[in-house]
Motif scaffolding. Structure first.
Motif, PDB file in Angstrom:
ATOM      1  N   ILE A 106      -4.761   6.796  -6.544  1.00  0.00           N
ATOM      2  CA  ILE A 106      -5.123   5.949  -5.404  1.00  0.00           C
ATOM      3  C   ILE A 106      -6.345   5.107  -5.733  1.00  0.00           C
ATOM      4  O   ILE A 106      -6.380   3.913  -5.454  1.00  0.00           O
ATOM      5  CB  ILE A 106      -5.335   6.820  -4.155  1.00  0.00           C
ATOM      6  N   GLU A 107      -7.356   5.719  -6.324  1.00  0.00           N
ATOM      7  CA  GLU A 107      -8.578   4.973  -6.654  1.00  0.00           C
ATOM      8  C   GLU A 107      -8.324   3.923  -7.721  1.00  0.00           C
ATOM      9  O   GLU A 107      -9.021   2.907  -7.764  1.00  0.00           O
ATOM     10  CB  GLU A 107      -9.685   5.938  -7.042  1.00  0.00           C
ATOM     11  N   CYS A 153     -11.725   6.926  -1.843  1.00  0.00           N
ATOM     12  CA  CYS A 153     -11.508   8.225  -1.207  1.00  0.00           C
ATOM     13  C   CYS A 153     -12.860   8.867  -0.908  1.00  0.00           C
ATOM     14  O   CYS A 153     -13.826   8.676  -1.648  1.00  0.00           O
ATOM     15  CB  CYS A 153     -10.720   9.153  -2.128  1.00  0.00           C
ATOM     16  N   VAL A 167      -8.668   1.805  -3.867  1.00  0.00           N
ATOM     17  CA  VAL A 167      -8.850   2.506  -2.592  1.00  0.00           C
ATOM     18  C   VAL A 167      -9.950   3.548  -2.776  1.00  0.00           C
ATOM     19  O   VAL A 167      -9.946   4.303  -3.746  1.00  0.00           O
ATOM     20  CB  VAL A 167      -7.549   3.179  -2.138  1.00  0.00           C
ATOM     21  N   ASP A 200      -5.883   3.483   5.176  1.00  0.00           N
ATOM     22  CA  ASP A 200      -4.821   2.541   4.820  1.00  0.00           C
ATOM     23  C   ASP A 200      -5.342   1.121   5.087  1.00  0.00           C
ATOM     24  O   ASP A 200      -6.498   0.954   5.497  1.00  0.00           O
ATOM     25  CB  ASP A 200      -3.520   2.887   5.557  1.00  0.00           C
ATOM     26  N   PHE A 217       0.829  -1.200   0.000  1.00  0.00           N
ATOM     27  CA  PHE A 217       0.000   0.000   0.000  1.00  0.00           C
ATOM     28  C   PHE A 217       0.872   1.263   0.000  1.00  0.00           C
ATOM     29  O   PHE A 217       0.694   2.156  -0.823  1.00  0.00           O
ATOM     30  CB  PHE A 217      -0.938   0.006   1.209  1.00  0.00           C
ATOM     31  N   VAL A 257       0.797   1.894  -3.902  1.00  0.00           N
ATOM     32  CA  VAL A 257      -0.354   2.794  -4.026  1.00  0.00           C
ATOM     33  C   VAL A 257       0.061   4.241  -3.801  1.00  0.00           C
ATOM     34  O   VAL A 257      -0.244   5.119  -4.604  1.00  0.00           O
ATOM     35  CB  VAL A 257      -1.485   2.387  -3.049  1.00  0.00           C
ATOM     36  N   PHE A 307      -8.885   8.946   3.035  1.00  0.00           N
ATOM     37  CA  PHE A 307      -9.072   7.539   2.695  1.00  0.00           C
ATOM     38  C   PHE A 307      -8.444   6.746   3.828  1.00  0.00           C
ATOM     39  O   PHE A 307      -7.878   7.334   4.761  1.00  0.00           O
ATOM     40  CB  PHE A 307      -8.451   7.193   1.329  1.00  0.00           C
TER      41      PHE A 307
END
Length: 130
Positions: free
Chosen positions: A94-95, A101, A99, A119, A24, A28, A117
């Motif tokens: 990130i998305e 948000c 993940v 972790d 992550f 990410v 968001f």
């Protein structure tokens, strides 16, 4: 009177699943690995990640760490926030990794945009544009 403190050096995070959290924070969020060591006596990994020059995240693993309340309004450390130049691009990156948000909000005092968001251990992370 000036402060004796110069800057934040690091933030330490204890994770529940080291490989998942390492992926992550490196894949990410794109943080660079500075140093990684397995500490056999503690059955623990320690991973130093560069956020920016001189600022690090220390990611730790320990066997069976106790759970901790992590919502932003709980007592204690509220969240970690990263400054970004382009919030829309950061959210898209990130998305793209699956993940989720929160909707982008605007700080009522600064006029700057931000979002939150989580972790892999549900710790709150903020991206702050500016």
């Amino acid at each position: 009177m000036s402060t004796m403190l110069k800057a934040i050096h690091h933030v330490a995070i204890i994770c529940s699943d080291y490989p998942r959290s390492k992926a992550f924070y490196t894949d990410v969020l794109g943080l660079k690995v500075i140093h990684e060591v397995y500490r056999e006596a503690r059955d623990s990994w320690k991973l130093d990640l560069e956020v920016s020059p001189g600022v690090q995240i220390e990611l730790f693993s320990f066997p069976s760490p106790p759970p901790r309340v992590s919502r932003p309004e709980a007592q204690g450390l509220r969240h970690i926030a990263f400054a970004v130049d382009d919030l829309d691009a950061a959210v898209a990156r990130i998305e793209a990794h699956g993940v989720v948000c929160e909707p982008i909000r605007v700080d009522e005092y600064t006029g700057k945009r931000f979002t939150f968001f989580a972790d892999p251990d549900d710790l709150p992370v903020e991206l702050y544009e500016g």
